[in-house]
Design a protein around this motif. Sequence first.
Motif, mmCIF file in Angstrom:
data_model
loop_
_atom_site.group_PDB
_atom_site.id
_atom_site.type_symbol
_atom_site.label_atom_id
_atom_site.label_comp_id
_atom_site.label_asym_id
_atom_site.label_seq_id
_atom_site.Cartn_x
_atom_site.Cartn_y
_atom_site.Cartn_z
ATOM 1 N N TYR A 162 -10.107 0.964 5.571
ATOM 2 C CA TYR A 162 -9.175 0.328 6.506
ATOM 3 C C TYR A 162 -7.747 0.627 6.080
ATOM 4 O O TYR A 162 -7.470 0.830 4.891
ATOM 5 C CB TYR A 162 -9.414 -1.182 6.597
ATOM 6 N N PRO A 163 -6.819 0.680 7.054
ATOM 7 C CA PRO A 163 -5.425 0.979 6.734
ATOM 8 C C PRO A 163 -4.727 -0.240 6.147
ATOM 9 O O PRO A 163 -5.051 -1.384 6.480
ATOM 10 C CB PRO A 163 -4.829 1.372 8.084
ATOM 11 N N CYS A 164 -3.780 0.026 5.266
ATOM 12 C CA CYS A 164 -3.042 -1.044 4.603
ATOM 13 C C CYS A 164 -1.556 -0.700 4.591
ATOM 14 O O CYS A 164 -1.173 0.380 4.148
ATOM 15 C CB CYS A 164 -3.552 -1.222 3.171
ATOM 16 N N GLY A 165 -0.750 -1.611 5.072
ATOM 17 C CA GLY A 165 0.689 -1.388 5.121
ATOM 18 C C GLY A 165 1.456 -2.279 4.163
ATOM 19 O O GLY A 165 2.638 -2.555 4.382
ATOM 20 N N CYS A 166 0.809 -2.725 3.103
ATOM 21 C CA CYS A 166 1.462 -3.613 2.143
ATOM 22 C C CYS A 166 2.489 -2.863 1.300
ATOM 23 O O CYS A 166 2.717 -1.671 1.487
ATOM 24 C CB CYS A 166 0.412 -4.291 1.271
ATOM 25 N N SER A 167 3.085 -3.539 0.363
ATOM 26 C CA SER A 167 4.198 -3.027 -0.437
ATOM 27 C C SER A 167 3.992 -1.592 -0.898
ATOM 28 O O SER A 167 2.983 -1.252 -1.510
ATOM 29 C CB SER A 167 4.393 -3.928 -1.652
ATOM 30 N N ARG A 168 4.968 -0.733 -0.615
ATOM 31 C CA ARG A 168 4.927 0.659 -1.046
ATOM 32 C C ARG A 168 4.826 0.757 -2.564
ATOM 33 O O ARG A 168 4.081 1.578 -3.107
ATOM 34 C CB ARG A 168 6.181 1.383 -0.560
ATOM 35 N N THR A 169 5.562 -0.100 -3.274
ATOM 36 C CA THR A 169 5.534 -0.077 -4.740
ATOM 37 C C THR A 169 4.154 -0.418 -5.260
ATOM 38 O O THR A 169 3.630 0.233 -6.166
ATOM 39 C CB THR A 169 6.561 -1.069 -5.308
ATOM 40 N N ASP A 170 3.534 -1.456 -4.694
ATOM 41 C CA ASP A 170 2.198 -1.866 -5.123
ATOM 42 C C ASP A 170 1.179 -0.766 -4.865
ATOM 43 O O ASP A 170 0.289 -0.517 -5.678
ATOM 44 C CB ASP A 170 1.769 -3.147 -4.406
ATOM 45 N N ARG A 214 -7.543 -6.305 5.585
ATOM 46 C CA ARG A 214 -8.953 -5.938 5.689
ATOM 47 C C ARG A 214 -9.483 -5.993 7.121
ATOM 48 O O ARG A 214 -10.433 -5.279 7.475
ATOM 49 C CB ARG A 214 -9.800 -6.842 4.796
ATOM 50 N N SER A 215 -8.894 -6.788 7.969
ATOM 51 C CA SER A 215 -9.386 -6.912 9.344
ATOM 52 C C SER A 215 -8.870 -5.799 10.257
ATOM 53 O O SER A 215 -9.311 -5.681 11.403
ATOM 54 C CB SER A 215 -8.976 -8.267 9.930
ATOM 55 N N ARG A 216 -7.987 -4.960 9.747
ATOM 56 C CA ARG A 216 -7.436 -3.884 10.572
ATOM 57 C C ARG A 216 -8.464 -2.769 10.797
ATOM 58 O O ARG A 216 -9.320 -2.507 9.952
ATOM 59 C CB ARG A 216 -6.178 -3.298 9.930
ATOM 60 N N THR A 217 -8.354 -2.094 11.922
ATOM 61 C CA THR A 217 -9.222 -0.967 12.240
ATOM 62 C C THR A 217 -8.491 0.340 11.947
ATOM 63 O O THR A 217 -7.253 0.380 11.871
ATOM 64 C CB THR A 217 -9.629 -0.994 13.715
ATOM 65 N N MET A 218 -9.274 1.412 11.825
ATOM 66 C CA MET A 218 -8.662 2.716 11.578
ATOM 67 C C MET A 218 -7.751 3.130 12.725
ATOM 68 O O MET A 218 -6.769 3.851 12.532
ATOM 69 C CB MET A 218 -9.745 3.762 11.343
ATOM 70 N N ALA A 219 -8.045 2.661 13.924
ATOM 71 C CA ALA A 219 -7.219 3.009 15.081
ATOM 72 C C ALA A 219 -5.807 2.451 14.964
ATOM 73 O O ALA A 219 -4.890 2.941 15.625
ATOM 74 C CB ALA A 219 -7.883 2.503 16.360
ATOM 75 N N SER A 220 -5.635 1.439 14.118
ATOM 76 C CA SER A 220 -4.314 0.820 13.969
ATOM 77 C C SER A 220 -3.475 1.464 12.871
ATOM 78 O O SER A 220 -2.374 1.017 12.587
ATOM 79 C CB SER A 220 -4.470 -0.674 13.659
ATOM 80 N N ARG A 221 -3.982 2.535 12.256
ATOM 81 C CA ARG A 221 -3.263 3.150 11.135
ATOM 82 C C ARG A 221 -1.927 3.746 11.589
ATOM 83 O O ARG A 221 -1.844 4.433 12.608
ATOM 84 C CB ARG A 221 -4.108 4.245 10.484
ATOM 85 N N LYS A 222 -0.891 3.486 10.802
ATOM 86 C CA LYS A 222 0.462 3.943 11.106
ATOM 87 C C LYS A 222 0.953 4.874 10.003
ATOM 88 O O LYS A 222 0.401 4.883 8.900
ATOM 89 C CB LYS A 222 1.403 2.729 11.210
#
Length: 286
Positions: free
Chosen positions: A105-113, A135-143
Motif C-alpha cells: 500500500y502507498p504511504c505518504g508519511c514523513s519523508r525523513t522517516d 494501511r487502508s489506502r489502495t494502490m490506485a491512490s498512490r501519488k
Amino acid sequence: MAGLSAPAAWAFVTRFAPSPTGPLHLGHAYSALLAHDLARAAQGSFLLRMEDTDSERSKYAFEAQILDDLAWLGVRWDGPIHRQSDHIAAYNRRLEPLAARGLLYPCGCSRTDIRAALAAPQEGVPHQTYPGTCRSRTMASRKPGDALRLNLAAALEQIGTARFVETGPTHAGTHNINPALAQAQIGDVVLSRKGENIVAYFLASALDDADHGITHVVRGEDLFDFTPVQVILQGLLGLPTPTYHHHRLIRDETGKRLAKRDDARALSKYRAEGATPQDIRRMVGL
C-alpha cells in the motif's frame, strides 16, 4: 570461524556487500575476511556487491577506496562487481506481483522517516514500528513521492510458516518466525519510494542474494533481528532462503560498535601507519 561448516564446493556461495558511503574500518575488514576465508576453505565462491542505492551518500571515491583496501587485505572476489544502483528499475518491477496480491500500500508519511526506513538497520538506532497510518489506502491512490509499504499481517497469512537456519555464534539454530512478534518488532516496512529512484535495503539484498545464488549470508549480528523481513520477502516471491551466519561485531574500548564515522579505525589510517594485512587479521581476531 567455528559454527559454520564448509559444505560441498559447489554448494557454498557468499558475498561481501558494503555501502560506499565511507571508508572501510576494522569491522568491515573482519566481515570481509571472514566471508572470504569461509568461501575459500569450502572451495566455493565469494562475490562483491556495492549496496549503493543511497544516491545522496554513496560516492565513487569511497568505492575506489573500498576496492583498494580489499585488494590490500588479500580479498579476491569472483566475477564482476554488482552495483545495486544499476538495477533499481528491476527491483521495483519485482514488487508488481506483490501489489497485485494486495500486499502493498502507498504511504505518504514523513519523508525523513521513510528515508530512514529504507536504509540498513544499525545497532543502537531504534526501529520505530509503523503505526499503520496509511494501511487502508489502495494502490490506485498512490501519488508522486509516496512510498510502498508491505502489509506484514497479510503477507504472513499468505506464506504461512516461515523459518531460517542460523549458524552464528549467538543465535545458532532453526528460527521460526513468530507472526505476532514480527508485527510488533518489524511492522509494515518500506520497500521503495516513488520518484526518488531508491529501494529498501531489505528488498534489494534479498533479491540479489537469490539472483546470485547466495547459499550463506555472512554479516554482522546487528542485522539478525531484521533477517525475518528478508525471509518473509523470499517466501512471498518464491525465492530460496540462504543459511545465515551473523558474526560478532568489532567494538572499541567502550564496547561501542564501530561505524563509518570512526575515522580513527579506518583501514586507510592503519595502512598509512605501516600496518600489514596480517596485523589487521590479528587485530580483529583472525
